[in-house]
Design a protein around this motif. Structure first.
Motif, PDB file in Angstrom:
ATOM      1  N   PRO A  95       1.755   4.714  -1.560  1.00 42.45           N
ATOM      2  CA  PRO A  95       1.414   5.647  -2.372  1.00 42.45           C
ATOM      3  C   PRO A  95       2.421   6.061  -3.460  1.00 42.45           C
ATOM      4  O   PRO A  95       3.215   6.647  -3.578  1.00 42.45           O
ATOM      5  CB  PRO A  95       1.117   7.063  -1.458  1.00 42.45           C
ATOM      6  CG  PRO A  95       2.267   6.759  -0.426  1.00 42.45           C
ATOM      7  CD  PRO A  95       2.477   5.336  -0.307  1.00 42.45           C
TER       8      PRO A  95
ATOM      9  N   VAL B 102       1.512  10.973  -6.225  1.00 38.12           N
ATOM     10  CA  VAL B 102       0.672  11.493  -5.247  1.00 38.12           C
ATOM     11  C   VAL B 102       1.430  12.156  -4.187  1.00 38.12           C
ATOM     12  O   VAL B 102       0.966  12.760  -3.403  1.00 38.12           O
ATOM     13  CB  VAL B 102      -0.540  10.416  -4.946  1.00 38.12           C
ATOM     14  CG1 VAL B 102      -1.511  10.525  -5.697  1.00 38.12           C
ATOM     15  CG2 VAL B 102       0.148   8.999  -4.445  1.00 38.12           C
ATOM     16  N   CYS B 103       2.593  11.385  -3.860  1.00 36.92           N
ATOM     17  CA  CYS B 103       3.320  11.810  -2.715  1.00 36.92           C
ATOM     18  C   CYS B 103       4.681  11.922  -3.052  1.00 36.92           C
ATOM     19  O   CYS B 103       5.182  11.647  -4.250  1.00 36.92           O
ATOM     20  CB  CYS B 103       3.249  10.880  -1.590  1.00 36.92           C
ATOM     21  SG  CYS B 103       1.664  10.563  -0.670  1.00 36.92           S
TER      22      CYS B 103
ATOM     23  N   GLU C 117       0.676  -1.337   0.069  1.00 35.72           N
ATOM     24  CA  GLU C 117      -0.091   0.040   0.147  1.00 35.72           C
ATOM     25  C   GLU C 117       0.846   1.232  -0.036  1.00 35.72           C
ATOM     26  O   GLU C 117       0.636   2.196   0.795  1.00 35.72           O
ATOM     27  CB  GLU C 117      -1.139  -0.039   1.174  1.00 35.72           C
ATOM     28  CG  GLU C 117      -2.203  -1.059   1.177  1.00 35.72           C
ATOM     29  CD  GLU C 117      -2.614  -1.198   2.364  1.00 35.72           C
ATOM     30  OE1 GLU C 117      -2.479  -0.542   3.279  1.00 35.72           O
ATOM     31  OE2 GLU C 117      -3.824  -2.176   2.447  1.00 35.72           O
TER      32      GLU C 117
END
Ligand code: 16G
Ligand code: ZN
Length: 552
Positions: free
Chosen positions: A119, A123-124, A117
């Motif tokens: 990111p 997105v980051c 999981e």
């Protein structure tokens, strides 16, 4: 989709060398520098993913092969704490280094990102600090690492240049704690805490007789040049660096360095009988290991080795002394109780005489398997955890709770009894915690702490060497087809497989007074190692040889 294309395109430029299988061992990936570009590129990807997973915290990527020959190189990742990358990710590191094609790599990364999981896809943001030692292959490998990081959208690489391994780990740790984290901040922290310790030396210690000079073998590596920088800020301590790696002075790790000195027990290059009786120290190629030695005038190149166990014992003695002073005052009930559980962590390679000595001091000694990641983790369970491998890698860890307690104690004392022995003991512990590298073993900070403590107790190198007498020992390596047939337990002191081998070791060991022997598969070479110790050198040799024959 954009992420997939970028990764595929960059990975295609770094095909892995055919027929080579690498594994993320105790010290990351290591091999000949010429075949590592693909591995380092992929480790760049790995490091960026690690940062993403940790919410964008800074991670480190270090290019070094420590004490290996100059043609080798290697790469490892530091977690946001400044310690080694979590063991949980090692299987992924192995997998990412060994997938054959760029397509497979992309698939592997996307599967892993989903599973963990992470990111992914911009997105980051992520941040990776890069460092390398002085090896000639380092420059192009660093470029490969940058490209690997750039292949992860949102990830930024910051090149810190040529560094010791512990400097990079320290910077990663400081950056994540929002502290000053540049190389000059590192020198400032080490030199100012060293000076504080010097200012706290008891007046009774006969400083005038103290030899202020230490001769240092820089292994012709990065440590020498950094120590030359550092020593400019250390008035009162004369550091003479030899084997600095400058042109013509010699080759990295060849006949020099902590690994050579500890294993061969003879003088490194450019040290000779003229240096007899002097205090000498040796760093390894990336300056995360430190040993001391003294040349005895009578016997050629032979040295008295002061290894990691004896450095550990010196540190333990000093810390215990300060804690004892604090406890005395504490028992009067005037101040808060400080949480101060002190633990010593060693491996099976620790000389038995050192363990006996430490236990006689009343200290708690525990064992872990070989490899810094194991020792470090164990030491972090204590308020003060001191760990060292015999080879000279080690440090002291102070829990945050302990440091907070100490700081508030110091504030109380500054008003109640300023300048008291009690306050001085508290200040010494605070200074030591700032001097010693809490991220990883560091030869430069270790050297300064040794120098400060020797001066604190007024010891010569002979006094220190005589703290206890090492039991004679012998190390052998046995080349085997498959080292994984040997499986150990109990911090590598017992063989579980192949069946029957432990019984043979027990029977052979019983034949010798003070006998102790263990075997373990190397984590860095295709060999099984045999270690034996006994009350005479002949007995240690015989024990090692008889067990080695059984392993073969
Ligand atoms: C690596 C380890 C070192 C250990 C050595 C054992 C780190 C940073 N380095 O160099 O701690 O003593 O391996 O090598 O963990 P071996 O498994 O070949 O005996
Ligand atoms: Zn090293």
């Amino acid at each position: 989709q954009h992420q997939r294309e970028i990764l595929l395109r960059s990975a295609s430029a770094f095909p892995p060398p055919p027929g080579v299988k690498l594994s993320y061992g105790t010290a990351g990936f290591r091999a000949e520098g010429s075949i590592l570009a693909s591995t380092v590129f992929r480790t760049g990807v790995l490091a960026a993913l690690r940062s993403l997973k940790m919410g964008g915290a800074t991670v480190g990527l270090m290019i070094t092969a420590s004490h290996n020959p100059v043609r080798d190189n290697g790469v490892k990742v530091a977690d946001p704490s400044g310690g080694m990358m979590t063991q949980r990710w090692e299987p992924f590191a192995d997998a990412i280094a060994n997938v054959p094609t760029a397509q497979d790599l992309v698939q592997l990364v996307f599967d892993f990102v989903k599973e963990e999981e992470i990111p992914f896809g911009g997105v980051c943001s992520a941040e990776v600090l890069l460092g390398r030692d002085t090896r000639p292959s380092g420059e192009s490998l660093l470029e490969a690492a940058k490209q690997g990081i750039a292949a992860v959208v949102g990830a930024v690489a910051i090149d810190m240049g040529v560094l010791t391994t512990p400097q990079l780990h320290w910077m990663v740790r400081c950056r994540n704690k929002r502290r000053k984290a540049s190389e000059s901040d590192y020198y400032t922290q080490l030199s100012s805490s060293f000076k504080q310790l010097m200012d706290l030396i008891p007046k009774e210690t006969a400083i005038s007789l103290f030899d202020t000079t230490v001769l240092v073998d820089g292994a012709n590596g990065v440590g020498g040049e950094k120590l030359i920088e550092l020593k400019k800020m250390l008035p009162g301590l004369e550091i003479h660096v030899r084997n600095t790696g400058k042109d013509g002075e010699g080759i990295l790790n060849e006949g020099v360095g902590a690994d050579f000195v500890q294993k061969e027990k003879i003088t490194p290059h450019s040290f000779d009988l003229d240096d007899a009786g002097r205090r000498c120290a040796s760093l390894d190629g990336d300056a995360d290991r430190l040993v001391y030695f003294c040349i005895s005038s009578a016997c050629g190149r032979k040295i008295d080795l002061i290894d990691g166990d004896k450095i550990l014992s010196l540190f333990a003695l000093f810390i215990k002394e300060q804690l004892t002073i604090l406890k005395k005052e504490e028992s009067k009930g005037m101040t808060d109780k400080l949480p101060s559980r002190l633990g010593i962590v060693q491996t099976a390679y620790a000389n038995g005489a050192s363990t006996d000595y430490l236990r006689q001091l009343g200290l708690e000694v525990v064992f872990t398997p070989t490899g810094v990641k194991y020792l470090h983790e164990k030491a972090s369970e204590y308020d003060i955890g001191i760990y060292f491998e015999a080879n000279g890698h080690g440090t002291i860890l102070f829990s945050e709770q302990f440091i907070w307690g100490l700081e508030s104690l110091n504030i109380q004392l500054a008003s109640n009894s300023p300048g008291s022995d009690y306050q001085k003991a508290a200040l010494r512990l605070l200074s030591a915690s700032q001097l010693i590298n809490q991220a990883v073993g560091d030869a430069l900070s270790g050297l300064l702490l040794v120098e400060a403590i020797l001066r604190h107790i007024g010891w010569s190198i002979e006094d220190w060497s005589k703290l206890y007498q090492d039991l004679p020992s012998r190390q052998l390596k046995v080349k085997v087809v498959d080292r994984s047939v040997v499986v150990t337990s109990n911090a590598e002191t017992q063989v579980v497989r192949p069946p029957g081998l432990q019984e043979v070791i027990d029977a052979e060991t019983a034949k010798h007074s003070h006998g102790r022997c263990f075997v373990r598969p190397s984590g860095t070479e295709d060999v099984v190692r045999v270690y034996a110790e006994a009350s005479t050198q002949e007995a240690a040799d015989a024990l090692a040889q008889s067990v080695a024959r059984e392993v073969d």
